[in-house]
Design a protein around this motif. Sequence first.
Motif, PDB file in Angstrom:
ATOM      1  N   ALA A  69       0.846  -1.191   0.000  1.00  0.00           N
ATOM      2  CA  ALA A  69       0.000   0.000   0.000  1.00  0.00           C
ATOM      3  C   ALA A  69       0.884   1.245   0.000  1.00  0.00           C
ATOM      4  O   ALA A  69       2.074   1.176   0.321  1.00  0.00           O
ATOM      5  N   ALA A  70       0.300   2.373  -0.371  1.00  0.00           N
ATOM      6  CA  ALA A  70       1.045   3.625  -0.416  1.00  0.00           C
ATOM      7  C   ALA A  70       1.218   4.223   0.983  1.00  0.00           C
ATOM      8  O   ALA A  70       0.348   4.063   1.844  1.00  0.00           O
ATOM      9  N   SER A  71       2.339   4.878   1.202  1.00  0.00           N
ATOM     10  CA  SER A  71       2.606   5.655   2.426  1.00  0.00           C
ATOM     11  C   SER A  71       2.611   4.830   3.704  1.00  0.00           C
ATOM     12  O   SER A  71       2.380   5.361   4.797  1.00  0.00           O
ATOM     13  N   SER A  72       2.849   3.542   3.612  1.00  0.00           N
ATOM     14  CA  SER A  72       2.909   2.714   4.818  1.00  0.00           C
ATOM     15  C   SER A  72       4.138   3.058   5.650  1.00  0.00           C
ATOM     16  O   SER A  72       5.150   3.541   5.140  1.00  0.00           O
ATOM     17  N   LYS A  73       4.031   2.796   6.945  1.00  0.00           N
ATOM     18  CA  LYS A  73       5.196   2.839   7.814  1.00  0.00           C
ATOM     19  C   LYS A  73       5.736   1.417   7.928  1.00  0.00           C
ATOM     20  O   LYS A  73       4.985   0.449   7.772  1.00  0.00           O
ATOM     21  N   ILE A  74       7.025   1.298   8.198  1.00  0.00           N
ATOM     22  CA  ILE A  74       7.650  -0.016   8.338  1.00  0.00           C
ATOM     23  C   ILE A  74       8.232  -0.140   9.747  1.00  0.00           C
ATOM     24  O   ILE A  74       9.052   0.682  10.169  1.00  0.00           O
ATOM     25  N   HIS A  75       7.745  -1.131  10.469  1.00  0.00           N
ATOM     26  CA  HIS A  75       8.265  -1.446  11.805  1.00  0.00           C
ATOM     27  C   HIS A  75       9.330  -2.527  11.625  1.00  0.00           C
ATOM     28  O   HIS A  75       9.062  -3.596  11.070  1.00  0.00           O
ATOM     29  N   VAL A  76      10.559  -2.251  12.095  1.00  0.00           N
ATOM     30  CA  VAL A  76      11.684  -3.160  11.885  1.00  0.00           C
ATOM     31  C   VAL A  76      12.252  -3.601  13.226  1.00  0.00           C
ATOM     32  O   VAL A  76      12.428  -2.779  14.134  1.00  0.00           O
ATOM     33  N   GLU A  77      12.531  -4.887  13.353  1.00  0.00           N
ATOM     34  CA  GLU A  77      13.122  -5.435  14.574  1.00  0.00           C
ATOM     35  C   GLU A  77      14.338  -6.278  14.218  1.00  0.00           C
ATOM     36  O   GLU A  77      14.228  -7.221  13.435  1.00  0.00           O
ATOM     37  N   PHE A  78      15.478  -5.927  14.783  1.00  0.00           N
ATOM     38  CA  PHE A  78      16.680  -6.748  14.680  1.00  0.00           C
ATOM     39  C   PHE A  78      16.859  -7.436  16.032  1.00  0.00           C
ATOM     40  O   PHE A  78      17.127  -6.782  17.051  1.00  0.00           O
ATOM     41  N   PRO A 144       9.653   5.315   4.896  1.00  0.00           N
ATOM     42  CA  PRO A 144      10.423   5.453   3.659  1.00  0.00           C
ATOM     43  C   PRO A 144       9.601   6.053   2.519  1.00  0.00           C
ATOM     44  O   PRO A 144       8.370   6.021   2.532  1.00  0.00           O
ATOM     45  N   SER A 145      10.306   6.596   1.548  1.00  0.00           N
ATOM     46  CA  SER A 145       9.677   7.069   0.320  1.00  0.00           C
ATOM     47  C   SER A 145       9.824   5.967  -0.728  1.00  0.00           C
ATOM     48  O   SER A 145      10.942   5.529  -1.023  1.00  0.00           O
ATOM     49  N   TYR A 146       8.716   5.516  -1.276  1.00  0.00           N
ATOM     50  CA  TYR A 146       8.742   4.384  -2.208  1.00  0.00           C
ATOM     51  C   TYR A 146       7.483   4.407  -3.063  1.00  0.00           C
ATOM     52  O   TYR A 146       6.532   5.147  -2.795  1.00  0.00           O
ATOM     53  N   SER A 147       7.481   3.565  -4.078  1.00  0.00           N
ATOM     54  CA  SER A 147       6.279   3.290  -4.861  1.00  0.00           C
ATOM     55  C   SER A 147       5.838   1.867  -4.548  1.00  0.00           C
ATOM     56  O   SER A 147       6.680   0.985  -4.291  1.00  0.00           O
ATOM     57  N   VAL A 148       4.531   1.627  -4.553  1.00  0.00           N
ATOM     58  CA  VAL A 148       4.013   0.292  -4.256  1.00  0.00           C
ATOM     59  C   VAL A 148       4.640  -0.722  -5.202  1.00  0.00           C
ATOM     60  O   VAL A 148       4.722  -0.495  -6.412  1.00  0.00           O
ATOM     61  N   GLY A 149       5.134  -1.820  -4.623  1.00  0.00           N
ATOM     62  CA  GLY A 149       5.778  -2.851  -5.422  1.00  0.00           C
ATOM     63  C   GLY A 149       7.293  -2.789  -5.402  1.00  0.00           C
ATOM     64  O   GLY A 149       7.951  -3.714  -5.875  1.00  0.00           O
ATOM     65  N   GLN A 150       7.851  -1.718  -4.845  1.00  0.00           N
ATOM     66  CA  GLN A 150       9.302  -1.616  -4.741  1.00  0.00           C
ATOM     67  C   GLN A 150       9.796  -2.282  -3.458  1.00  0.00           C
ATOM     68  O   GLN A 150       9.252  -2.050  -2.384  1.00  0.00           O
ATOM     69  N   ALA A 151      10.834  -3.098  -3.595  1.00  0.00           N
ATOM     70  CA  ALA A 151      11.390  -3.798  -2.438  1.00  0.00           C
ATOM     71  C   ALA A 151      12.262  -2.853  -1.614  1.00  0.00           C
ATOM     72  O   ALA A 151      13.020  -2.047  -2.157  1.00  0.00           O
ATOM     73  N   ILE A 152      12.152  -2.959  -0.295  1.00  0.00           N
ATOM     74  CA  ILE A 152      12.956  -2.165   0.630  1.00  0.00           C
ATOM     75  C   ILE A 152      13.805  -3.131   1.458  1.00  0.00           C
ATOM     76  O   ILE A 152      13.292  -4.080   2.046  1.00  0.00           O
ATOM     77  N   VAL A 153      15.112  -2.878   1.494  1.00  0.00           N
ATOM     78  CA  VAL A 153      16.033  -3.723   2.242  1.00  0.00           C
ATOM     79  C   VAL A 153      16.579  -2.939   3.438  1.00  0.00           C
ATOM     80  O   VAL A 153      17.093  -1.824   3.280  1.00  0.00           O
TER      81      VAL A 153
END
Length: 196
Positions: A69-78, A144-153
């Motif tokens: 989806a557009a404009s989502s936030k990403i919660h990351v846990e290491f 992050p700034s992204y377009s839907v379908g783009q992978a974020i690493v």
Amino acid sequence: NPASDRTLKLPSDGDGTILTTNSSVGKILQVVSNEKSDTVSMSGQNGGDGSALTFQNVSGINVTITPTAASSKIHVEFCLGKVHHSGNSTGVRFTRSVAGGTATAIKLGDADGNRSRVTTNIIGQNQINETHSESFNFTFIDTPSYSVGQAIVYQMQVCTEDSSNFYVNRNVNNDNQVYVYRARAFSNIIAMEIAA
């Protein structure tokens, strides 16, 4: 009377519009996990002689998520079961790469004079000893700034003091013994997409 009609009162914003409570904001849209049970062993970068810090990727300690989806936030846990290194201190930072683009360091302390900028530090062998280690857990929310379908690493990087070696899921003293402090450990890196 169980069969009688009931009146349900809905909240209102005062202008005749009924407020709904079925918003998708804040809902978890997907969860991605990268589990790692094998060990990582890497030679360090010199980060203790006053020169600029040189960070390098920790192999396999990363996670990739592709937002739906557009404009989502990403919660990351290491969540690393065991980290250890043969020096005093290791600087840690995280990078973000979108759609295969350049990795950018994120979640750093503010710039302040000549001081280096990291996310956090890990204490090493010279502050503990060569057999006992510690776990490492770090969590953050990214926008992050992204377009839907783009992978974020999201990738973990380290810079060890005095070029000391860095290990994950094992300790510096890697003797083949049954003692719990020499045990192998398990690590898990998680990314969750949260609806904006």
